[in-house]
Design an enzyme around this catalytic site. Sequence first.
Site, PDB file in Angstrom:
ATOM      1  N   LYS A  80       0.844  -1.203   0.000  1.00  0.00           N
ATOM      2  CA  LYS A  80       0.000   0.000   0.000  1.00  0.00           C
ATOM      3  C   LYS A  80       0.871   1.242   0.000  1.00  0.00           C
ATOM      4  O   LYS A  80       1.868   1.321   0.730  1.00  0.00           O
ATOM      5  CB  LYS A  80      -0.915  -0.030   1.233  1.00  0.00           C
ATOM      6  CG  LYS A  80      -1.953   1.082   1.287  1.00  0.00           C
ATOM      7  CD  LYS A  80      -2.832   0.923   2.534  1.00  0.00           C
ATOM      8  CE  LYS A  80      -3.910   1.999   2.616  1.00  0.00           C
ATOM      9  NZ  LYS A  80      -4.740   1.857   3.841  1.00  0.00           N
ATOM     10  N   SER A 155      -9.652   2.048   2.954  1.00  0.00           N
ATOM     11  CA  SER A 155      -8.850   2.820   2.022  1.00  0.00           C
ATOM     12  C   SER A 155      -7.897   1.975   1.179  1.00  0.00           C
ATOM     13  O   SER A 155      -7.366   2.438   0.174  1.00  0.00           O
ATOM     14  CB  SER A 155      -8.030   3.859   2.801  1.00  0.00           C
ATOM     15  OG  SER A 155      -7.098   3.220   3.680  1.00  0.00           O
ATOM     16  N   SER A 179      -9.636  -0.331   7.150  1.00  0.00           N
ATOM     17  CA  SER A 179      -9.090  -0.191   5.800  1.00  0.00           C
ATOM     18  C   SER A 179      -8.362  -1.409   5.250  1.00  0.00           C
ATOM     19  O   SER A 179      -7.994  -1.420   4.076  1.00  0.00           O
ATOM     20  CB  SER A 179      -8.149   1.019   5.737  1.00  0.00           C
ATOM     21  OG  SER A 179      -8.879   2.215   5.857  1.00  0.00           O
TER      22      SER A 179
END
Length: 491
Positions: A80, A155, A179
Amino acid sequence: MTDLIRLSAADLAGAIARGEASAVEATRAHLDRIAEVDGQVAAFLHVDEAGALAAAERVDRARAAGEELGPLAGVPVAVKDVLTTRGVPTTAGSKILEGWRPPYDSTIVQRLRAAGTVIVGKTNMDEFAMGSSTEYSAYGPTRNPWDLGRIPGGSGGGSAAALAAYEAPLAIGSDTGGSIRQPGAVTGTVGAKPTYGGTSRYGLIAFSSSLDTPGPCARTVVDAALLHAVIGGHDRRDSTSIPQPVPEVVAAARRGATGDLSGVRLGLVSQFSGEGAEPGVMAAFGEALERLTKLGAEVVEVSCPHFEYALPAYYLIAPSECSSNLARFDGVRYGLRVGDDGQRSLEEVMSLTREAGFGPEVKRRIIIGTYALSSGYYDAYYGQAQKVRTLITRDFTAAFERVDVLVSPTTPFVAFPFGSRTSDPYQMYLADLFTIPTNLYGGPAISVPCGLSDGLPVGFQIMAPTMADDRMYRVAAALESAVGTLTPPAL
């Protein structure tokens, strides 16, 4: 080569260790897959082909020299874009960091490199991890491989989508209010939030410092546990890091995979009985719960009365902390700088930079947080929210005196169409209704696929006491053994 992308991380690592496949072959197969489908999925913000192949070659040389390889050596992993990666663009999904190449690795990335994993690239995300759909990325949305017209969660939608699209067998996410788990639920993958402090935040671009938790994403529970074991553990550079060894998560996952849950008590949270959740989600959750009882688990209904206040408390605490953390993005030291023509004051340059660099959701949360922390309002808002957090922690503590883990759906609904919730922030925030309490408490939680609703994945959440991460892996692996893994439609 195509078959390599369908293997679990554990099986792929075994094939590499035995010489049945090389790390370069495995890496090339995944890079080819990214080239084939990421134009549709948009899971990646940056693909580091040269760096990935160089890392794979090092693994192959080590194996040829007779060196003992780690349990995930040679396995590709997607990271990420909220974790600093030396020399590689790291944006946190924001224009304000566009083009920034950090001079150092985060602890998580360091541990991935040391374990011999192959970092193939950085994945898309809601800007600064603020969002539940990856629609708030400054670089465009990621699409769900199950239905390209729907969101992949957020997210960390890029990491979850990369897994579901077979672009990588492993990924790293971060979980502030869900997330990791919520994207895992809506993409039919596994997402685990470790105990807060069980994984290092050093080099994690901060959103909410008392909540942010890096963690593993995978397609199987054992793979997630293997990755957890690699990235977890104490880090002296993180003041909140817990000075204890990683729980025996891999052994617990393998034990759970045998399908025996005799003696395990599951707490069914009465506050998450289904109000506000889609009927199909609750049906899949109920069927999964029945499967767990057939494996020997006992279900006990427990009340956590303050969970209903978790959402409003979170949306005071997290924005307040983000208001403080994002003050460092000023257009002076790194990243975007706007209006520096020699005529404007420093304050004007900062204002113009932030106006151009921050997206609407980030600005919304900064404004909320700044207001909550302002003189005369701190005690009424931020202070009260922290008191609610204490009450939620007490609910967890009381519940775990009666049961081993708590269970619930991961998210109230399946993946929704793009644009269907962006006009109403509250409806977007509801995506994290079931995940937020664990972040406020600080304990571990995992989402594992439990079935389909209208042809789309449903996630089953398992919450455990702090530093009892192994419990959630055992139950998750048992459920996976009963339900199986989910495969999205071919792209």
